[in-house]
Design an enzyme around this catalytic site. Structure first.
Site, PDB file in Angstrom:
ATOM      1  N   ASN A  73       0.652  -1.196  -0.132  1.00  0.00           N
ATOM      2  CA  ASN A  73      -0.192  -0.129  -0.173  1.00  0.00           C
ATOM      3  C   ASN A  73       0.907   1.522   0.004  1.00  0.00           C
ATOM      4  O   ASN A  73       1.507   1.566   0.878  1.00  0.00           O
ATOM      5  CB  ASN A  73      -0.834  -0.284   1.243  1.00  0.00           C
ATOM      6  CG  ASN A  73      -1.781   1.126   1.131  1.00  0.00           C
ATOM      7  OD1 ASN A  73      -1.672   2.133   0.857  1.00  0.00           O
ATOM      8  ND2 ASN A  73      -3.189   0.713   1.888  1.00  0.00           N
ATOM      9  N   LYS A  98       0.159   4.251   2.566  1.00  0.00           N
ATOM     10  CA  LYS A  98       0.723   3.773   3.834  1.00  0.00           C
ATOM     11  C   LYS A  98       2.327   4.026   3.950  1.00  0.00           C
ATOM     12  O   LYS A  98       2.673   4.893   5.002  1.00  0.00           O
ATOM     13  CB  LYS A  98       0.403   2.383   4.211  1.00  0.00           C
ATOM     14  CG  LYS A  98      -0.623   2.095   4.976  1.00  0.00           C
ATOM     15  CD  LYS A  98      -0.806   0.729   5.036  1.00  0.00           C
ATOM     16  CE  LYS A  98      -0.883  -0.305   5.979  1.00  0.00           C
ATOM     17  NZ  LYS A  98      -1.204  -1.565   6.241  1.00  0.00           N
ATOM     18  N   LYS A 127      -2.916  14.764   9.077  1.00  0.00           N
ATOM     19  CA  LYS A 127      -3.257  13.320   9.367  1.00  0.00           C
ATOM     20  C   LYS A 127      -2.306  12.622  10.224  1.00  0.00           C
ATOM     21  O   LYS A 127      -2.889  12.102  11.445  1.00  0.00           O
ATOM     22  CB  LYS A 127      -3.671  12.734   7.967  1.00  0.00           C
ATOM     23  CG  LYS A 127      -4.054  11.155   8.325  1.00  0.00           C
ATOM     24  CD  LYS A 127      -4.491  10.292   7.093  1.00  0.00           C
ATOM     25  CE  LYS A 127      -4.812   8.819   7.846  1.00  0.00           C
ATOM     26  NZ  LYS A 127      -4.757   7.951   6.442  1.00  0.00           N
ATOM     27  N   PHE A 155      -6.835   7.794   1.854  1.00  0.00           N
ATOM     28  CA  PHE A 155      -7.254   6.688   1.138  1.00  0.00           C
ATOM     29  C   PHE A 155      -8.199   6.129   1.993  1.00  0.00           C
ATOM     30  O   PHE A 155      -8.435   6.166   3.177  1.00  0.00           O
ATOM     31  CB  PHE A 155      -5.998   5.735   0.699  1.00  0.00           C
ATOM     32  CG  PHE A 155      -5.292   5.480   2.178  1.00  0.00           C
ATOM     33  CD1 PHE A 155      -4.261   5.980   2.743  1.00  0.00           C
ATOM     34  CD2 PHE A 155      -5.456   3.840   2.487  1.00  0.00           C
ATOM     35  CE1 PHE A 155      -3.593   5.245   3.838  1.00  0.00           C
ATOM     36  CE2 PHE A 155      -4.727   3.431   3.531  1.00  0.00           C
ATOM     37  CZ  PHE A 155      -3.973   4.118   4.289  1.00  0.00           C
ATOM     38  N   GLY A 156      -8.852   4.650   1.402  1.00  0.00           N
ATOM     39  CA  GLY A 156      -9.585   3.923   2.113  1.00  0.00           C
ATOM     40  C   GLY A 156     -10.615   4.539   2.960  1.00  0.00           C
ATOM     41  O   GLY A 156     -11.343   5.332   2.153  1.00  0.00           O
ATOM     42  N   PHE A 157     -10.829   4.456   4.241  1.00  0.00           N
ATOM     43  CA  PHE A 157     -12.142   5.003   4.688  1.00  0.00           C
ATOM     44  C   PHE A 157     -11.758   6.426   5.174  1.00  0.00           C
ATOM     45  O   PHE A 157     -12.686   7.042   5.784  1.00  0.00           O
ATOM     46  CB  PHE A 157     -12.185   4.200   6.170  1.00  0.00           C
ATOM     47  CG  PHE A 157     -12.639   2.583   5.886  1.00  0.00           C
ATOM     48  CD1 PHE A 157     -13.905   2.459   5.507  1.00  0.00           C
ATOM     49  CD2 PHE A 157     -11.684   1.789   5.956  1.00  0.00           C
ATOM     50  CE1 PHE A 157     -14.084   0.899   5.104  1.00  0.00           C
ATOM     51  CE2 PHE A 157     -11.648   0.753   5.729  1.00  0.00           C
ATOM     52  CZ  PHE A 157     -12.733   0.223   5.328  1.00  0.00           C
ATOM     53  N   ASP A 185      -0.412  -3.103  10.116  1.00  0.00           N
ATOM     54  CA  ASP A 185      -1.804  -3.578   9.997  1.00  0.00           C
ATOM     55  C   ASP A 185      -2.744  -2.589  10.353  1.00  0.00           C
ATOM     56  O   ASP A 185      -2.614  -1.978  11.779  1.00  0.00           O
ATOM     57  CB  ASP A 185      -1.999  -4.922  10.317  1.00  0.00           C
ATOM     58  CG  ASP A 185      -2.832  -5.658   9.555  1.00  0.00           C
ATOM     59  OD1 ASP A 185      -2.397  -6.211   8.542  1.00  0.00           O
ATOM     60  OD2 ASP A 185      -4.073  -5.668   9.757  1.00  0.00           O
ATOM     61  N   GLU A 219      -2.512 -12.681   5.522  1.00  0.00           N
ATOM     62  CA  GLU A 219      -3.342 -12.084   6.423  1.00  0.00           C
ATOM     63  C   GLU A 219      -4.346 -12.960   7.087  1.00  0.00           C
ATOM     64  O   GLU A 219      -5.416 -13.498   6.107  1.00  0.00           O
ATOM     65  CB  GLU A 219      -4.099 -10.995   5.768  1.00  0.00           C
ATOM     66  CG  GLU A 219      -4.521 -10.137   6.469  1.00  0.00           C
ATOM     67  CD  GLU A 219      -4.353  -8.521   5.918  1.00  0.00           C
ATOM     68  OE1 GLU A 219      -3.528  -7.948   5.072  1.00  0.00           O
ATOM     69  OE2 GLU A 219      -5.469  -7.582   6.616  1.00  0.00           O
TER      70      GLU A 219
HETATM   71  P1  ITT Z   1      -0.669  -3.651   3.308  1.00  0.00           P
HETATM   72  O1  ITT Z   1      -0.103  -4.308   2.173  1.00  0.00           O
HETATM   73  O2  ITT Z   1       0.106  -2.994   4.050  1.00  0.00           O
HETATM   74  O3  ITT Z   1      -1.086  -5.031   4.272  1.00  0.00           O
HETATM   75  P2  ITT Z   1      -3.331  -2.920   2.974  1.00  0.00           P
HETATM   76  O4  ITT Z   1      -3.899  -1.829   2.266  1.00  0.00           O
HETATM   77  O5  ITT Z   1      -3.826  -4.337   2.788  1.00  0.00           O
HETATM   78  O6  ITT Z   1      -1.740  -2.879   2.905  1.00  0.00           O
HETATM   79  P3  ITT Z   1      -4.535  -2.952   5.991  1.00  0.00           P
HETATM   80  O7  ITT Z   1      -4.591  -4.425   5.863  1.00  0.00           O
HETATM   81  O8  ITT Z   1      -3.751  -2.462   7.088  1.00  0.00           O
HETATM   82  O9  ITT Z   1      -3.765  -2.251   4.672  1.00  0.00           O
HETATM   83  O10 ITT Z   1      -5.812  -2.030   5.904  1.00  0.00           O
HETATM   84  C1  ITT Z   1      -6.944  -2.463   5.895  1.00  0.00           C
HETATM   85  C2  ITT Z   1      -8.025  -1.619   5.261  1.00  0.00           C
HETATM   86  O11 ITT Z   1      -8.290  -0.565   5.898  1.00  0.00           O
HETATM   87  C3  ITT Z   1      -7.500  -1.191   3.889  1.00  0.00           C
HETATM   88  O12 ITT Z   1      -8.926  -1.425   3.074  1.00  0.00           O
HETATM   89  C4  ITT Z   1      -7.048   0.160   3.725  1.00  0.00           C
HETATM   90  O13 ITT Z   1      -7.475   0.840   2.799  1.00  0.00           O
HETATM   91  C5  ITT Z   1      -7.889   0.707   5.136  1.00  0.00           C
HETATM   92  N1  ITT Z   1      -7.227   1.575   5.821  1.00  0.00           N
HETATM   93  C6  ITT Z   1      -5.914   1.550   6.526  1.00  0.00           C
HETATM   94  N2  ITT Z   1      -5.286   2.384   6.862  1.00  0.00           N
HETATM   95  C7  ITT Z   1      -6.154   3.417   6.682  1.00  0.00           C
HETATM   96  C8  ITT Z   1      -6.240   4.807   7.007  1.00  0.00           C
HETATM   97  O14 ITT Z   1      -5.107   5.272   7.644  1.00  0.00           O
HETATM   98  N3  ITT Z   1      -7.216   5.579   6.471  1.00  0.00           N
HETATM   99  C9  ITT Z   1      -8.388   5.040   5.794  1.00  0.00           C
HETATM  100  N4  ITT Z   1      -8.183   3.758   5.297  1.00  0.00           N
HETATM  101  C10 ITT Z   1      -7.388   2.673   5.786  1.00  0.00           C
END
Ligand code: ITT
Length: 196
Positions: free
Chosen positions: A14, A17, A174, A150-152, A72, A43
């Site tokens: 990611n 991250k 952030k 990203f993500g949430f 994680d 995972e």
């Molecule tokens: P890795 O390769 O590092 O495992 P990943 O994208 O699978 O990357 P995670 O399992 O840690 O990362 O994240 C789980 C979910 O939560 C994933 O869909 C991310 O987009 C979301 N997420 C993680 N950190 C976040 C953040 O800081 N803000 C918003 N969403 C986040």
């Protein structure tokens, strides 16, 4: 097999991250170089982010020579979803996404949510694993807002800055308050104080 003495490898696929951690890393004087490496990790489905992180770290053993860490994270809607999606965050992001979470909520003013981040480190000089956890608390936004992060991030309103979603903050803003930033602070203290 990769090897280098003063490198710390961040094992992640990611880039968002990685860039957040790089921003934190660059602000400090640390005797290490940070490098991203993308290795297949395992995972598992467990009850806590800490357990998932621990298993993920151990699944890399033997593939990198030197010090490395994984991170994680999970998003938990404590009210009204009793912590969902939590350890299922990745799957939920891939399937129903932010809109799907919002559809499960009636009253946004009463929501309580948090992010958890666990940095799991294999510290080669001591041949030992270490864990650093951070949390940030807030609410779920009724609207999807912001283009950063990203993500949430577009649906999370942190209690400290309740008028902006994480996606409306810069990376530095952030990081100052986020779950990852909190875990990072603990990791940094460790790196500065550890004797080996
Ligand atoms: P890795 O390769 O590092 O495992 P990943 O994208 O699978 O990357 P995670 O399992 O840690 O990362 O994240 C789980 C979910 O939560 C994933 O869909 C991310 O987009 C979301 N997420 C993680 N950190 C976040 C953040 O800081 N803000 C918003 N969403 C986040």
């Amino acid at each position: 097999m990769t090897s280098d003495q003063n490198i710390i490898y961040f094992v992640t696929g990611n880039l968002h991250k990685f860039n957040e951690v790089l921003d934190l890393f660059n602000k400090e004087k640390i005797n290490f170089l940070l490098k991203q490496i993308n290795i297949e990790t395992i995972e598992i489905q467990a009850d806590s982010i800490r357990e998932v992180a621990s298993f993920k770290l151990n699944s890399i053993k033997g593939q990198i020579k030197g010090t490395y860490f994984i991170e994680d994270a999970g998003f938990f809607v404590d009210n009204p979803l009793n912590g969902f999606p939590g350890v299922y965050s990745s799957y939920v992001m891939k399937t129903i996404r932010n809109k799907g979470i919002q559809r499960l909520i009636d009253d946004f003013t009463k929501t309580q949510a948090h992010f958890t981040s666990v940095i799991a480190l294999y510290f080669q000089p001591l041949n030992k694993n270490f864990f650093f956890e951070g949390n940030v608390y807030g609410k779920v936004s009724k609207t999807i807002r912001g283009s950063g992060g990203f993500g949430f991030d577009p649906i999370f309103l942190p209690n400290i800055k309740p008028n902006k979603t994480f996606a409306e903050l810069t990376t530095t803003e952030k990081n100052r308050i986020s779950h990852r930033g909190q875990a990072w602070k603990k990791f940094l203290t460790f790196l500065k104080e550890i004797k080996y």
